[in-house]
Structure formats: C-alpha cells, structure tokens
Design an enzyme around this catalytic site. Sequence first.
Site, PDB file in Angstrom:
ATOM      1  N   SER A 268      11.912 -47.333  21.706  1.00 35.03           N
ATOM      2  CA  SER A 268      11.791 -46.062  21.079  1.00 35.03           C
ATOM      3  C   SER A 268      12.096 -44.836  20.184  1.00 35.03           C
ATOM      4  CB  SER A 268      10.444 -45.771  22.368  1.00 35.03           C
ATOM      5  OG  SER A 268       9.710 -44.292  21.379  1.00 35.03           O
ATOM      6  N   ASP A 495       2.501 -53.071  17.492  1.00 33.33           N
ATOM      7  CA  ASP A 495       3.245 -51.462  18.138  1.00 33.33           C
ATOM      8  C   ASP A 495       2.593 -50.646  17.800  1.00 33.33           C
ATOM      9  OD1 ASP A 495       4.966 -49.138  18.533  1.00 33.33           O
ATOM     10  OD2 ASP A 495       6.263 -50.426  19.555  1.00 33.33           O
ATOM     11  N   HIS A 525       2.964 -50.786  23.031  1.00 33.76           N
ATOM     12  CA  HIS A 525       4.344 -49.960  22.819  1.00 33.76           C
ATOM     13  C   HIS A 525       5.999 -50.651  23.723  1.00 33.76           C
ATOM     14  CE1 HIS A 525       7.008 -46.909  20.535  1.00 33.76           C
ATOM     15  NE2 HIS A 525       6.914 -46.370  21.938  1.00 33.76           N
TER      16      HIS A 525
END
Length: 556
Positions: A268, A495, A525
């Site tokens: 991320s 995602d 994610h």
Amino acid sequence: MPTSRVPRRTTGSWRTPAPWRTSRAGRTRRVAGARRRPGARRRTAVLAAAALLAGAAAGCGGGDDGADAGRGTLDELAAQKLSWKPCTPPTAAEGGATAPSPLPDGTKWQCAFMDAPLDYDEPGGDTVELALIRAPARDGAKRIGSLVFNFGGPGGSGISALPSFAPDYAALRTRYDLVSFDPRGVGQSDGVECLDNRELDAFHSRDATPDDAGEVRALKEGLKEYADACEENSGKVLPYVGTRNAARDMDLMRRVLGDDKLHYFGISYGTELGGVYAHLFPRRVGRAVFDAVVDPTATAARGALGQAKGFQLALRNFARDCVDQGDDCALPGSTPAEIERFVTDLLARLDERPVRGIGERRLTQTHAANGIAQALYSKEYWRYLEQGLDEADGGNGALLLALSDSMNGRDENGRYTNLQAANAAINCVDDKARFTTEQVRERLPEFRAASPVFGDFLAWGMLSCSEWPVPGTWDHPDVAAPGAPPILVIGTTGDPATPFAGARAMAKALGKGVGVEVTYRGEGHGAYNSKDACVQRVVNAYLLSGKVPASGTVCP
C-alpha cells in the site's frame, strides 16, 4: 458472534476529512518537548563541526546515493549499535494489547531504537528515535540479510503489524531477518499527537458530506480544530514526517543493520515509500517487492477519484457475490445494482437519523461509510459487511460502528492509536495541493459519477489538508530509479484502496528494466497475504533465490 468485535488487520486507509525548532548544542538529541520511551538514553557523540556547515542532505538529487553533505555526521549515526531487547507491549499510540507472542518455532521478537536526524538538511542537529522490531532468520548459514517491511497507511505501526502478519511471511524468514519499524511521526517514533480521545470521538462523528453552508462551516471548523491541535502538540516534528525523510531513514537503517543493500517489502503506502527510496538511492536497492501499489503519477485529486472508483468496484463485487448466494444473502435486492441502491439509501437515511451504535454512541452516515470501506479491504470481511448492513437497516449499527472504529484506530475502551494523526501529518506534508470548498463542489459531479456510495466522501475528503499548518512537498512523488535492479510490482484487479492501474503506472515510472509487473486476479488489498499460491511462489522465488519473473506474469 459479538457484533462489536471485528478483525483489525488492515494495511491502508482511505482519506476522508473526518475518520481521519530547537537549539543546537554540538550533540544530537531528541526533539525538545517530545515524549521519551521509558529508560531511553541520549546520544552524546560529538559531531564534526564541518558537518554542521553541510548543505543539502544526502539523497536529494535522485539517480544516485546522494551528495556527501553531512556525510561525517551520518556516518557517525550509521555506526550506532542497536540494543536489541525483548519487546514490551505496544503503546496506546500503536494499539496497545500485549507484547508480541513468540513465533511458532519459539523465536522471540526483538525491539530496539535507532537515532536519525530530525532534519536531514541539518544532520548535526536534533534527532528522532525510530522504533524497530525484528525476528532473526531461521537459517543463519544461508541468511541474505534484513527484509524491511512497511505495511502502509501512511501512519501504520510496523511494530504492531509485523508480529500480526508474520505468519503470512514465514517462508521469507528462512533467509531473512524480518524487520519493521514505526516511521517518524508514527507510534513510538515521536508519534504525532493531535486531539484527545474524547475530542476524537466528536471529530470522527462529524458529517463528512455537508449538504448546506452550515454543515460546510462545521466541517471546516473541525479541520481547523484538528490541525491546530496537531500543531500545538507536535509542531516541532510536523515539517519532518514526510515520505522523503522516511526514505532517508530507511537508508540509514540499512547501514545500521549492516546491509549493503536494502531488501524491502512495501504494501500500500509502503510502495510509495519504496518508490521514493529507489529514486533517492537506486544503487542501494536490493530485492524489493511492491504489493497493493499506489499510483505515483496521480495528483491528490486523481488519487481520490481513483479510490472512489476502486471502492465502488469492490462494493459491486461484494454485491455480486451476495446475489450469487441466493436466499443466503441477507440484503434486499436480486441484482448487484439493487444492493448498491440499498446501501446508498441506507447512508442517506443515516445522514438524517443516526441509529443505535455501541453504548451511548450512534452510527452516523460518516461512521457507516467508513465501516463499509474498512470491510472492503479484504474479502474475508465481506461476511461482516453483509451482517453489518443488515443490522443497521434494522436499527442496530454496532457492527458497522466497530468497523469504522477499526479504520480510525479506536479500541473498545475508547482509546485511539495515532494512525489517523500520522496519516494526516504525512499526507499533508507530502501533498502540495490545498483545495477549497469551491473546487470540491466543481468536482462533485465527477466523483458522484465514479461512485454513488463513496464519491461525496472522497470529494469532500480533499479538504483534509486545507487547514494544515505545514506546506506540502510535491504534486506527486518522483520514483524514477534508473540503475536500480528489478523491483516486483504486484497489482490486484479488485483492490479498492490502491486500484489496479496504479501498479502499471508504478512499473512504468520506475523505468525500463526496473519495474516488473505481476497481476493478481483477485479481491482485496494486497496479493501476497491473500495466500494465493501463485503470487507467493513468484515472490518467494525472487526474494529467496533472485529469480525475476517475466514482466506481465498473471496469477492465478
């Protein structure tokens, strides 16, 4: 199943406006006024006078390891010896709870603190202490080095996250010390402090999608109150908590850990941090993996619009899955579109009339949207989302409120981590954009078209930095890394938080021969911790054996 308890494993955050210098005395020291860990020591090394006259900090230029400015001072800091000790329980800023349990083979977690310059332009001045955690490699004879993790946020505590996620990465510990850290401004690393717990309860309950001038005024007043509190409580560190300094910290960490190269696993926001590191120190990159990739070419507005589309896609996939369950799905609607309309209608009702939540707290529209977003981070959460929506429709908002609390870093006792405070501080010192209400209103139709459910929240979320006391750094980060070795860039098609297109943009921006694209056809994610065998096989082969997959590899 208690409806107020949900898993708290997330590696990113969406951005909404609510559900989010000192003297130099010839020696390094912590920022004046910052809290110290119990039993902390001060560094007393005398610094070379020449270093105090140095210019820009190492690594500013990109395309190389950086200039020699402050090299003497940084060399002294790089020579520090870490005092690894058994880990104590996480602080409240990191989520509290108990000290991390030993790994299945009995290995105990070790923790230490590392000194780094507060300001890399003045490396002989004050320092910040960065909290580190590690689990030594199982096979010392075949050890490659340290594998440094950043699990995202920005604002997530690596000290808390690594023990939680370690089982997912057990195969990598055969040849690496698994290492993570609290970046500056996070958790134990001079964590940013803003409002107190009671004030945060009120702040996170504010209406994040104003419908009239009074609600707009209340939203802006709340943002100003939040920013003022951050400046009052953490003003000395706010200018220095950005991603560029965090990347420099990682290079200092590499040296202190004794590694010639930085082997890195970023997830991320950790992919943005890794990309900035690769830009600043391309020849210091070892084996690196970027998973759930941030688009480094996106401006703040484009990034928010991309998230609106990403969360709407994830909601549609959730709705389709619910429809496919037939009568087992508790939500009304025989098509995904009908379930999406049910969600939109529920949020509209909550805007007018919140429902019972937990204790005296009510489930507001803002909390409900946060809770829905939190549940969309992982397909494992979809069952909680279905149950929470159904219960909220019947007047019981406990589960969606608990999901919102998880997003905001609030525990069952009403204590908040500094996740959202650090998230705001890092985002606002990184992003140069400062939006006005007029600019938001102009963009609302575009955001609503992208997401009937999340568009308003993410559009108004662009005001998050409008009252921030520190100017931003860039329109978007530079991650070009000519001369760096291959970096695996993994995008997940479903995602919500870092949409799939970001992976291709990152691979291209890193440069030819550097970014190696890998696609995971799945939901949620993060690809590696989905436990998909194909993704894990590709990543393990690269990190453990140096085998670079063909760019364009698709899993499963």
